[in-house]
Write an enzyme that holds these catalytic residues in place. Structure first.
Site, short mmCIF file in Angstrom:
data_model
loop_
_atom_site.label_atom_id
_atom_site.label_comp_id
_atom_site.label_asym_id
_atom_site.label_seq_id
_atom_site.Cartn_x
_atom_site.Cartn_y
_atom_site.Cartn_z
CG PHE A 129 7.72 -9.36 3.26
CD1 PHE A 129 6.82 -9.49 4.23
CD2 PHE A 129 7.01 -8.41 2.37
CE1 PHE A 129 5.79 -8.80 4.86
CE2 PHE A 129 5.84 -7.58 2.84
CZ PHE A 129 5.36 -7.84 3.87
CG ASP A 216 7.38 -10.35 -4.63
OD1 ASP A 216 7.59 -9.17 -4.77
OD2 ASP A 216 7.18 -10.62 -3.38
CE LYS A 246 7.84 -2.33 -0.38
NZ LYS A 246 7.81 -3.44 -0.24
C1 LIG Z 1 6.71 -4.76 0.02
C2 LIG Z 1 6.51 -5.85 -0.48
C3 LIG Z 1 5.42 -6.73 -0.78
C4 LIG Z 1 4.20 -6.05 -0.17
O1 LIG Z 1 3.55 -4.91 -0.96
P1 LIG Z 1 2.44 -4.11 -0.34
O2 LIG Z 1 2.31 -2.95 -1.31
O3 LIG Z 1 2.96 -3.51 1.00
O4 LIG Z 1 1.36 -4.91 -0.29
C5 LIG Z 1 5.59 -8.03 -1.38
N1 LIG Z 1 6.75 -8.44 -1.71
C6 LIG Z 1 8.14 -7.85 -1.58
C7 LIG Z 1 9.15 -8.27 -2.17
C8 LIG Z 1 8.09 -6.55 -1.21
O5 LIG Z 1 9.10 -5.88 -0.83
#
Ligand SMILES: *Cc1c(COP(=O)(O)O)cnc(C)c1O
Length: 395
Positions: A129, A216, A246
């Site tokens: 994701f 990421d 986050k």
């Molecule tokens: C939450 C998340 C995103 C997206 O972040 P947003 O602030 O919602 O755009 C991307 N990568 C990972 C691994 C995430 O947990």
């Protein structure tokens, strides 16, 4: 029911939270919930942590926004702090995780363009994701996120997660790969933890082929895994690019894309930007978060709490046949069941606890790093009891 003035993209929301303090939130009926989700790994310091509240109050009284046409001292301070703690060289600030990943993807494309490649490729994984913008939803390994949004941008190659050999095969088939983008632990994908030699294997391949290793860490960073960044569980291993968001602002929107070496100098003046990214308010919040993680030893605490939580869950669910696996690192914990279990969210809520189910059948626990031992034990006891009941009903 939510207001009809809202778009319908969040589905039916049935709980209204109006206040938070520490590890608890309260609904509009005054009912209290132990928060074992932290706004999906955002409020790692708990709700309304006084250090963050004070920092944003002070900044709100001083200067909220000027634009990136000017020097922004809190932005420079936060960048310096992130650089010194991460081993990376330079930082670009965004407002969200997806935007931090967009910056990473643009860095990889820039590198490919400089190498004269017509369509540079980024390797991404199943179950990943990476966000909801067009580029990041394309990088995401979940067809549901992509459904209905064609045409998707090109330039991504997909492999199974935790499979170095699959990437070696791709390397022999394509000469226009420029980067690997991967989560060190998949969050939305179900707290999937790769083998210990996966990241080192990716690092070796990237060195060998002159690709960027882009991690990421939007969900895994900011102390949650028991290190500030999850790659720091591998001493000496550094990515070329790492993104986070986050937990960095404890609720104030902020994202960051950090880069090292040649990748750090790819963006020249005018190549990328953001109106709000790195604004004084968000950066003061980020600074307060990093200082608090240090001052209160919360990263070490995450490691200890995570081990306790995992240990207790393993004991209490030892004979539960419906549990496929319990896995975690620090306070990223997943309990994979053998069937979809979304109803557990509602059942936990009835017990006064907020949890999440992701990937259909994985109970995901992302509690604040500030849990007490008693609260930690309460999370394990409550969740284990719900899972046992669920297993019995399903039997
Ligand atoms: C939450 C998340 C995103 C997206 O972040 P947003 O602030 O919602 O755009 C991307 N990568 C990972 C691994 C995430 O947990």
């Amino acid at each position: 029911m939510a207001s009809p003035a809202l778009m319908h993209n969040y589905g039916n929301r049935t709980l209204t939270l109006v206040r938070g303090e520490g590890n608890y939130v309260w609904d509009d009926n005054g009912r209290r919930y132990l928060d074992a989700l932290s706004g999906i790994a955002v409020c790692g310091l708990g709700h309304c942590h006084p250090a963050v509240t004070q920092a944003i109050q002070e900044q709100a009284n001083t200067l909220l926004h000027v634009s990136n046409l000017y020097n922004i001292p809190p932005q420079e301070q936060l960048a310096e702090k992130l650089v010194s703690l991460s081993g990376m060289d330079n930082v670009f600030f965004s407002n969200s995780g997806a935007e931090a990943n967009e910056a990473a993807i643009k860095l990889a494309r820039k590198l490919g363009n400089e190498r004269g490649l017509a369509c540079p490729k980024i390797i991404v994984t199943d179950g990943a994701f990476h966000g909801r913008t067009l580029a990041t939803l394309t990088a995401t390994g979940n067809p549901k996120v992509q459904q209905g949004f064609a045409p998707l941008p090109e330039g991504f190659l997909r492999v199974p997660f935790n499979d170095v050999a699959a990437i070696e095969t791709l390397a022999s088939q394509h000469d226009d790969i420029v980067a690997i983008l991967v989560e060190p632990i998949q969050g939305e994908g179900g707290i999937r933890i790769p083998d210990g030699d996966y990241l080192p294997g990716l690092r070796r391949l990237c060195d060998q082929h002159n690709w960027l290793l882009m991690l990421d860490e939007i969900q895994t960073a900011n102390g949650r895994s028991g290190k500030l960044f999850a790659y720091q569980h591998h001493p000496g291993l550094l990515p070329d690019v790492v993104t986070t968001a986050k937990g960095l602002g404890n609720g104030v929107p902020i994202g960051a894309c950090l880069a090292r070496g040649d990748a750090a100098t790819l963006f020249t003046a005018g190549a990328h930007g953001s109106t709000f990214g790195g604004n004084p308010l968000a950066c003061r919040a980020g600074l307060a978060v990093l200082e608090t993680l240090e001052n209160e030893w919360l990263i070490e605490r995450a490691e200890k709490l995570g081990a306790q939580l995992l240990d207790q869950l393993n004991r209490e669910l030892a004979n539960c046949t419906r549990v496929n696996e319990i896995r975690g690192l620090g306070l990223l914990i997943g309990i994979e069941l053998d069937r979809p279990c979304a109803e557990l969210v509602e059942q936990a809520r009835a017990q006064g606890m907020l949890i999440n189910v992701t990937a259909g059948n994985v109970v995901r626990l992302l509690p604040p790093l500030t849990l007490t031992d008693a609260e930690c034990s309460q999370v394990a006891t409550t969740v284990a009891a719900l899972v046992r009941d669920f297993a019995q009903q399903a039997a």
